[in-house]
Design a protein around this motif. Structure first.
Motif, PDB file in Angstrom:
ATOM      1  N   MET A   1      42.827  22.385  65.445  1.00  0.00           N
ATOM      2  CA  MET A   1      41.428  22.110  65.077  1.00  0.00           C
ATOM      3  C   MET A   1      41.353  20.776  64.353  1.00  0.00           C
ATOM      4  O   MET A   1      42.111  20.522  63.419  1.00  0.00           O
ATOM      5  CB  MET A   1      40.905  23.221  64.168  1.00  0.00           C
ATOM      6  N   THR A   3      40.202  18.441  61.713  1.00  0.00           N
ATOM      7  CA  THR A   3      39.637  18.685  60.373  1.00  0.00           C
ATOM      8  C   THR A   3      39.598  17.438  59.508  1.00  0.00           C
ATOM      9  O   THR A   3      39.278  17.517  58.321  1.00  0.00           O
ATOM     10  CB  THR A   3      40.458  19.760  59.638  1.00  0.00           C
ATOM     11  N   THR A  16      32.130  26.588  58.614  1.00  0.00           N
ATOM     12  CA  THR A  16      32.008  27.449  59.776  1.00  0.00           C
ATOM     13  C   THR A  16      30.726  28.257  59.656  1.00  0.00           C
ATOM     14  O   THR A  16      30.187  28.402  58.557  1.00  0.00           O
ATOM     15  CB  THR A  16      33.230  28.384  59.914  1.00  0.00           C
ATOM     16  N   ASP A 374      32.075  24.298  63.487  1.00  0.00           N
ATOM     17  CA  ASP A 374      32.910  24.961  64.487  1.00  0.00           C
ATOM     18  C   ASP A 374      33.154  24.136  65.754  1.00  0.00           C
ATOM     19  O   ASP A 374      33.646  24.678  66.753  1.00  0.00           O
ATOM     20  CB  ASP A 374      32.309  26.316  64.877  1.00  0.00           C
ATOM     21  N   ASP A 376      35.339  21.499  67.636  1.00  0.00           N
ATOM     22  CA  ASP A 376      36.648  20.851  67.634  1.00  0.00           C
ATOM     23  C   ASP A 376      36.564  19.696  68.613  1.00  0.00           C
ATOM     24  O   ASP A 376      36.353  19.896  69.809  1.00  0.00           O
ATOM     25  CB  ASP A 376      37.726  21.852  68.060  1.00  0.00           C
ATOM     26  N   ARG A 378      38.229  15.895  69.910  1.00  0.00           N
ATOM     27  CA  ARG A 378      39.431  15.046  69.917  1.00  0.00           C
ATOM     28  C   ARG A 378      39.158  13.763  70.706  1.00  0.00           C
ATOM     29  O   ARG A 378      38.152  13.656  71.427  1.00  0.00           O
ATOM     30  CB  ARG A 378      40.607  15.781  70.568  1.00  0.00           C
ATOM     31  N   SER A 398      35.324  17.862  73.646  1.00  0.00           N
ATOM     32  CA  SER A 398      34.797  18.753  72.616  1.00  0.00           C
ATOM     33  C   SER A 398      34.871  20.216  73.037  1.00  0.00           C
ATOM     34  O   SER A 398      34.684  20.555  74.208  1.00  0.00           O
ATOM     35  CB  SER A 398      33.331  18.405  72.297  1.00  0.00           C
ATOM     36  N   ASN A 399      35.122  21.059  72.048  1.00  0.00           N
ATOM     37  CA  ASN A 399      35.104  22.502  72.212  1.00  0.00           C
ATOM     38  C   ASN A 399      34.147  23.073  71.170  1.00  0.00           C
ATOM     39  O   ASN A 399      34.202  22.691  69.998  1.00  0.00           O
ATOM     40  CB  ASN A 399      36.515  23.083  72.010  1.00  0.00           C
ATOM     41  N   GLY A 400      33.248  23.952  71.592  1.00  0.00           N
ATOM     42  CA  GLY A 400      32.303  24.538  70.645  1.00  0.00           C
ATOM     43  C   GLY A 400      31.390  25.520  71.345  1.00  0.00           C
ATOM     44  O   GLY A 400      31.339  25.593  72.575  1.00  0.00           O
ATOM     45  N   ASP A 422      45.916  22.736  73.252  1.00  0.00           N
ATOM     46  CA  ASP A 422      46.242  23.768  72.250  1.00  0.00           C
ATOM     47  C   ASP A 422      45.676  25.133  72.638  1.00  0.00           C
ATOM     48  O   ASP A 422      45.209  25.904  71.795  1.00  0.00           O
ATOM     49  CB  ASP A 422      45.712  23.365  70.862  1.00  0.00           C
ATOM     50  N   LYS A 424      42.932  25.810  74.209  1.00  0.00           N
ATOM     51  CA  LYS A 424      41.470  25.856  74.234  1.00  0.00           C
ATOM     52  C   LYS A 424      40.934  24.926  75.310  1.00  0.00           C
ATOM     53  O   LYS A 424      41.522  23.887  75.607  1.00  0.00           O
ATOM     54  CB  LYS A 424      40.885  25.446  72.871  1.00  0.00           C
TER      55      LYS A 424
END
Length: 552
Positions: A1, A3, A16, A374, A376, A378, A398-400, A422, A424
């Motif tokens: 994640m 951060t 979150t 929430d 993530d 990269r 992006s993941n969400g 990772d 996801k």
């Protein structure tokens, strides 16, 4: 994640967020239960309460179901901003169906694609648009069109300058399959039990795309719920907040920031059908508007109004948007005038608006912001998919919760749009960017918009950002132009300020650029135009200029 941005995260907010496990429609139902007599909509001085809004949504949902709309069906929504748009959107959701928001600029051939792709049998349309959709009735899947005259919701006297579409009186509908908005609402049909949940289809906005026909971005209720709730908390919106709605609702930024989020909070929406900077100034003053989500070009136009000083806009608490980087000179004018920073954000049709927003208390100029609750996000290498570090340019992934579950009827393109990191699934945005040591993301350009001049990589948005500092430039778009020796070179298409017209030359601009930037970035040609082409949401249509240039 990811951060890295947590050190600049707003202290008053959790990192979150637990989302409601309900449909998007339920937000309206709950706000109407909590605030039945509170104003939901102000439309050119006419007020509509939450109770009235919900009653009309229920009535239209009943008509939709009576006329064959079943759970999971798709219904076209082809209107400009209006009370009917909000009613239509939530009625479709109430009927357990999915909203297909259609750009009001689309015409018959484009509409045919939406109908054939979604197999929609019903369309809710603005009166001024009925003539474009009517020919499809009976000749495609389309069976009925509900036609709305915006003027029927201007029920109080107003001194505001009304757009032609709003002042137009209702017309008699003679074409087969057309039914008036009032007849549909007054049919007396009652909807069945609402059964849609967070994993059911809610809305399918179509992305403009870079090639081929537009693609439908499938969003289940969880997606628009996420961006509605997240924006509400990020901007600290309450039932007493007042949102100026100028971005088109068919676009995910307007849909989320100006409609879904205020309804979740029980706030008031001040709706404009067409942009008018003087009407906007009057509405901000008259109704003590606290928030305004817009597009950068709209904010630039508003702040360049010579009559701006006539309006009291001191009620504004938040103002922001995206679509392009806010020029520093314009941001400074806003700050000097209101004390507010322009809060920039970033999102796509595929992400139901924002995945990144600047923290309100620590924004950075010309910055996409930081990943919101929430999300993530990269930066990866476009070719190798290797993850990049701070300051390294790559593609945003992006993941969400708000990320599309895929493209409608396009399994191959859906598969190509995601990459696994990772364990996801991350959506590949096609946008080049980098993040700094604090976790703020900065746009570099679209993957395919880079200019390669004799091997030197030129990012148009970087050159545009620098050129906005020239006092004679009102707007600028950087494109590539064919060059005999370099392959391609840099060209600037410029709109001058009124004061500079006739006194600023192409040579003046080029000479200034030579002093400001590396030689390979300096435009070798400057073309002056009266205006730049923009989409209905105000985004600069650089690709249209690019294609026109190379066709020469």
């Amino acid at each position: 994640m990811f951060t890295r941005h947590h050190k600049v995260w707003p202290r008053e907010l959790p990192k979150t967020m637990t989302l409601p496990q309900t449909s998007l429609f339920t937000n309206l139902e709950i706000s109407a239960l909590r605030y039945p007599d509170h104003t939901a909509i102000i439309y050119y001085d006419t007020r509509i309460t939450y109770r009235e809004l919900l009653d009309e949504v229920e009535a239209l949902a009943g008509w939709l179901q009576k006329n064959g709309v079943k759970k999971g069906d798709r219904v076209l929504l082809y209107m400009q901003n209006s009370p009917q748009y909000v009613i239509g959107y939530y009625a479709i959701l109430r009927a357990d169906a999915a909203v297909i928001p259609v750009n009001p600029m689309n015409r018959a051939a484009e509409l045919e694609h939406y109908v054939s792709d979604t197999q929609a049998t019903i369309c809710l349309a603005g009166m001024e648009l009925a003539e474009f959709i009517a020919p499809l009735v009976g000749n495609t899947y389309l069976e009925r069109v509900v036609v709305a005259a915006y003027s029927s919701y201007v029920r109080q006297p107003t001194d505001l300058n009304l757009p032609a579409e709003v002042s137009a009186e209702p017309r008699v509908l003679n074409a087969p399959g057309l039914i008036s908005w009032e007849n549909a609402l007054n049919s007396g049909d009652k909807p069945g039990e609402h059964t849609a949940g967070p994993d059911d289809l809610a809305v399918i906005p179509y992305s403009s795309g870079t090639t081929g026909q537009p693609k439908g971005c499938m969003h289940v209720h969880r997606g628009p719920m996420a961006t509605a709730v997240q924006r509400s908390f990020w901007n600290i919106t309450t039932s007493d907040s007042v949102q100026l709605c100028t971005l088109p609702f068919f676009h995910v930024t307007g849909m989320t920031g100006s409609m879904n989020s205020p309804i979740f909070s029980g706030a008031t929406m001040v709706i404009m059908t067409r942009w008018d900077r003087n009407v906007a100034g009057t509405l901000i003053e008259r109704y003590k508007v606290t928030g305004w989500t817009n597009i950068v070009t709209m904010a630039v136009d508003f702040l360049s109004n010579p009559d701006l000083g006539k309006y009291d806009i001191s009620s504004l608490v938040t103002i922001g948007g995206g679509g392009a980087a806010m020029p520093q000179a314009v941001a400074k004018k806003l700050k000097d005038l209101t004390g507010l920073d322009y809060i920039e954000g970033y999102g796509l049709s595929e992400t139901m608006a924002a995945t990144h927003i600047n923290p309100p208390n620590a924004p950075k100029a010309q910055c996409l912001g930081i990943p919101v609750f929430d999300v993530d996000s990269r930066i990866i290498d476009v070719d190798t998919l290797e993850e990049k570090g701070p300051g390294e340019v790559g593609e945003i992934v992006s993941n969400g919760y708000q990320v599309t579950v895929g493209y409608w009827n396009r399994p191959a393109e859906t598969e190509a749009a995601f990459v696994e990191i990772d364990g996801k699934k991350f959506f590949r945005t096609g946008d080049l960017a980098y993040y700094d040591e604090d976790g703020y993301f900065f746009m570099v350009d679209r993957v395919k918009r880079m200019i390669n001049a004799s091997g030197f990589k030129v990012w148009p948005s970087e050159v545009e950002s620098m050129m906005y500092q020239h006092p004679s430039i009102h707007e600028v778009c950087i494109i590539s132009a064919p060059h005999e020796k370099r392959g391609e070179t840099v060209k600037a298409v410029v709109v001058l300020t009124p004061e500079a017209e006739g006194s600023t030359t192409e040579e003046d601009i080029i000479a200034w650029c030579r002093e400001q930037m590396a030689a390979y970035k300096v435009p070798s040609e400057v073309q002056f135009v009266s205006e730049l082409p923009k989409s209905p949401t105000g985004k600069l249509m650089w690709r249209a200029l690019q294609e026109e240039e190379w066709k020469k």
